[in-house]
Design an enzyme around this catalytic site. Structure first.
Site, PDB file in Angstrom:
ATOM      1  N   PRO A 631      38.851  68.371 -14.599  1.00  0.00           N
ATOM      2  CA  PRO A 631      39.905  68.383 -15.617  1.00  0.00           C
ATOM      3  C   PRO A 631      41.132  67.533 -15.252  1.00  0.00           C
ATOM      4  O   PRO A 631      41.829  67.046 -16.142  1.00  0.00           O
ATOM      5  CB  PRO A 631      40.295  69.866 -15.729  1.00  0.00           C
ATOM      6  CG  PRO A 631      39.630  70.567 -14.608  1.00  0.00           C
ATOM      7  CD  PRO A 631      38.525  69.709 -14.099  1.00  0.00           C
ATOM      8  N   GLU A 704      37.163  56.918 -23.448  1.00  0.00           N
ATOM      9  CA  GLU A 704      37.635  56.219 -24.641  1.00  0.00           C
ATOM     10  C   GLU A 704      38.178  57.110 -25.754  1.00  0.00           C
ATOM     11  O   GLU A 704      39.064  56.715 -26.499  1.00  0.00           O
ATOM     12  CB  GLU A 704      36.494  55.330 -25.172  1.00  0.00           C
ATOM     13  CG  GLU A 704      36.320  54.103 -24.309  1.00  0.00           C
ATOM     14  CD  GLU A 704      34.938  53.500 -24.359  1.00  0.00           C
ATOM     15  OE1 GLU A 704      33.986  54.177 -23.921  1.00  0.00           O
ATOM     16  OE2 GLU A 704      34.798  52.365 -24.818  1.00  0.00           O
TER      17      GLU A 704
END
Ligand code: MOS
Length: 744
Positions: A631, A704
């Site tokens: 994370p 992305e």
């Protein structure tokens, strides 16, 4: 207390390569240095269109330290890759050295190689070129399109449904040329050993780079090796080889010396790709309640004289919303500029700017909350491919984001929200990005010194690839991170994927996990088959390997034997096994599904009408990208993408001189990008639902997706604050000065 082996997946593990980077020990392409290395400096064309009439290199050749001047007349053959192979920026190599035609400003026309960089730079400046000028096509607008449109997706009857729709949006959205600006410049260091070439490169795909360079140079693929230990990012600009790498290789071969070619920042604006300008005509038809009836997207993008580069703006359009009648078409417009190239979130990012901006306009037209409009039109299956989604939580991204952002406090009137002496604007938009699992191989090895390694021919573009690979090995073997070696960035390793399309995580982790399982199986067999081993003759099925030790399943690891001891008892230095990833299009658990990531962007802008100052002050991003392996690294990816989105919304645009075709803002000083001062508070949340179609970990990759949806959320927030509807990026002060909101 020892770490439980499984806890590391999903843990915010610091980068294992962090110390190497922060101490400067990490070697980037241009850091590789060899004795007798020579330096190459390209000469770029100073016109946009024409022919070389005369090229006079005599003055350059007489300059101190100059070893060689290469140009199309003496460089020798550079081969094309086969038609249909989309693995190379072929046209740039062709246009550079195949003939005398100039197709864009900055096209490589010669290269000077000298003892020092300064000598090569000085000599490059005196290469004399006479041109025959031809008319150049440079205008930004694409309304001169005369070609044939290609139909991308089609279903139902758009024309009929749109004509009958009670509510309509019909608008054109424009995104400008943007240039990739990774901090690390493109560079190649070419080193020959006999007929074997090693290229130290900054490549997002070492395996493909090797194949292409072998083709271009006419070498057997075994004779080429490409090494990229670290990348200072790439954003897509380093996916495929560009001409400078071939030049460095040829120069080194001719001189029989290593050659280094580092592309300057200014050259990077003309010779290593850009995100092409897009113009997208969107039509939406809806009921008075906001249900979509018809959706059409007709887009154009700029391309170069030789390429048929389709930006793919229709990428997310066909599946994002439920709509029975849809059409997507595309067309290309040629300009005298270099070859376009994928840039972070190619297709979907500019495409979603248009689609999501239009959705926001539809919500305004309906006087409906744009969040409600999204929820109302959520798709339950991929209506384009007629497939179920493998894992889609698009609406939940909006719901979670709305709570975090405080969306229910929004008052919809233009200029109706204030804080201190500023007008606030709030906007939102959806995000999506494709997911795929690419075939690849990883080799996992246990070593007699107690270390474990993984080898794969992929590379870390700067996102944390090294670290997540180590996390998987730790999870599978229990060996601590400081005894794990991740060996990547070398085409001599087992075939790995490009760092592109956000696909490395979802692809390679499966191969590593399989490799670890196979190597462990061999390790247990060794433990039972080695006469000196305490497990000699034991049934291997009763054994397991945890915390780096082999032990009986019903015993704790501490009572077992370190694998290194077993290897030593067997007189083995190491033991390895391969693991492979099955591509998602072959896996029965994946191929019948539509695989995508989703997200929602919530943006707040502060508008100070008295001084016409606009700033993005707050962003809440919620991402549904499958299971998140790390994370910390993942949130960095998304926050970085949001910063890039602020640049896309407010700052970035490459501007060409209409006389010469030179990018006039081709430097870090003149090309505006979002900086720390432009960066707001960014709150990143991951939904963290494992995607069963992605294999063992259910991870889809996050490189992305965070950029998608930022720009349309910004333009929606700008409209909310100022009443100015900007459909052409970037939002400029000239747009904002049209605001009727004159004071806060
Ligand atoms: Mo990304 S544009 O696939 O490097």
């Amino acid at each position: 207390m020892s770490t439980t082996p499984t806890s590391i997946i999903g843990a915010a593990t610091p980068r294992i390569d962090g110390p190497l980077k922060t101490t400067g020990a990490a070697e980037y392409a241009a850091d590789f240095h060899f004795e007798h290395i020579a330096h190459a400096v390209p000469v770029g064309a100073s016109i946009a269109s024409g022919r070389i009439r005369a090229l006079d290199t005599s003055a350059a050749e007489k300059m101190p330290g100059v070893l060689l001047v290469l140009h199309h007349g003496n460089i020798g053959p550079l081969f094309r890759t086969a038609p249909g192979d989309d693995n190379a920026t072929n046209s740039e190599v062709r246009s550079a050295f195949e003939d005398e035609v100039i197709r864009h400003w900055g096209q490589h026309i010669a290269v000077v190689i000298a003892e020092t960089l300064e000598q090569a730079t000085a000599a490059a400046a005196v290469v004399h070129v006479e041109y025959e000028l031809r008319p150049a096509s440079l205008r930004a607008s694409l309304d001169d399109f005369t070609g044939k449109r290609k139909t991308g997706s089609e279903r139902g009857d758009f024309d009929g449904a749109f004509a009958d729709a009670p509510i309509k949006i019909d608008a054109t959205y424009i995104t400008p040329i943007e240039t990739h600006n990774p901090i690390e410049l493109h560079a190649s260091v070419a080193f020959w050993d006999g007929d074997h070439l090693t290229l130290y490169e900054t490549s997002q795909g070492v395996v493909n780079h090797r194949v292409v360079m072998a083709q271009v140079l006419g070498l057997p693929v075994e004779n080429v090796r490409v090494v990229t230990r670290f990348l200072g990012s790439g954003f897509g600009g380093k996916l495929f080889p560009w001409p400078h790498t071939a030049i460095a290789a040829v120069a080194a071969r001719k001189l029989n010396r290593p050659v280094k070619l580092s592309v300057s920042r200014r050259m990077m604006f003309s010779s290593v790709g850009y995100r092409p300008r897009t113009e997208q005509h969107i039509r939406l038809g809806a009921t008075k309640e906001g249900k979509l009836l018809a959706l059409r997207q007709d887009y154009l993008n700029v391309t170069s004289q030789l390429d048929d580069f389709d930006e793919g703006c229709g990428e997310a359009t066909p599946y994002l919303y439920s709509v029975a009648n849809l059409e997507v078409t595309s067309g290309l417009v040629r300009r005298h500029v270099g070859a376009p190239m994928y840039m972070r979130g190619p297709g979907a990012v500019p495409g979603l700017f248009a689609l999501e901006a239009a959705m926001n306009e539809l919500a305004d037209e309906l006087k409906m909350d744009p969040l409600k409009l999204r929820l109302l039109n959520d798709a339950v299956k991929d209506e384009d491919k007629n497939l179920p989604f493998s894992s889609r939580h698009f609406s939940e991204c909006f719901e979670v984001g709305a709570k975090k952002f405080g969306w229910e406090r929004r008052s919809p009137g233009i200029g109706s929200m204030r804080r201190d002496s500023k007008v606030l604007g709030w906007g939102l938009a959806g995000a999506s990005w494709v997911a795929l699992r690419l075939p690849c191989t990883a080799t996992v090895e246990f070593h007699s010194d107690g270390r474990v390694s993984v080898r794969c021919g992929t590379q870390d573009i700067g996102t944390g690839t090294y670290t997540i690979f180590a996390q998987v090995l730790h999870e599978k073997t229990g060996v601590p991170l400081d005894r794990i070696d991740v060996i990547i960035g070398d085409s001599a390793l087992p075939d790995g994927p490009m760092s592109g399309g956000s696909m490395v995580t979802g692809s390679v982790l499966n191969a590593i996990a399989a490799g670890a399982a196979n190597a462990t199986k061999r390790m247990l067999a060794l433990a039972t088959g080695t006469s000196a081993s305490p497990f000699h003759g034991v049934d291997a099925a009763t054994l397991e390997l945890t915390l780096g030790r082999i032990h009986k399943r019903d015993q704790v690891a501490a009572g077992g034997t370190p694998f290194a001891d077993i290897l030593q008892m067997a007189h083995l230095n190491g033991l390895s096994a391969e693991g492979k990833t099955q591509p998602s299009w072959e896996d029965p658990k994946a191929k019948g599904f539509s695989l995508h990531s989703y997200g929602a962007q919530f943006v707040e802008v502060e508008w100070e009408p008295e001084i016409a100052r606009l700033r993005v002050s707050r962003v809440v991003t919620v991402i549904d990208a499958g299971r998140i392996i790390n994370p910390k690294a993942a949130a960095n990816q998304v926050a970085g993408a949001v910063v890039m989105g602020i640049g896309m919304g407010l700052l970035e645009e490459t501007v060409y001189d209409q006389r010469t075709g030179q990018p006039i803002n081709g430097s870090m000083a003149d090309y505006l990008m979002a900086t720390c001062a432009d960066t707001p508070d960014i709150d990143v949340t991951f939904l963290n639902y494992p995607d069963p179609a992605m294999g063992e970990y259910g991870a889809r990759g996050v490189g992305e997706i965070g950029l998608a949806g930022v720009a349309p959320a910004i333009t929606a927030a700008v409209y909310h604050a100022t009443g100015v509807r900007v459909r052409e990026l970037p939002v400029r002060i000239e747009h904002l000065l049209q605001s009727k909101i004159l004071e806060a």
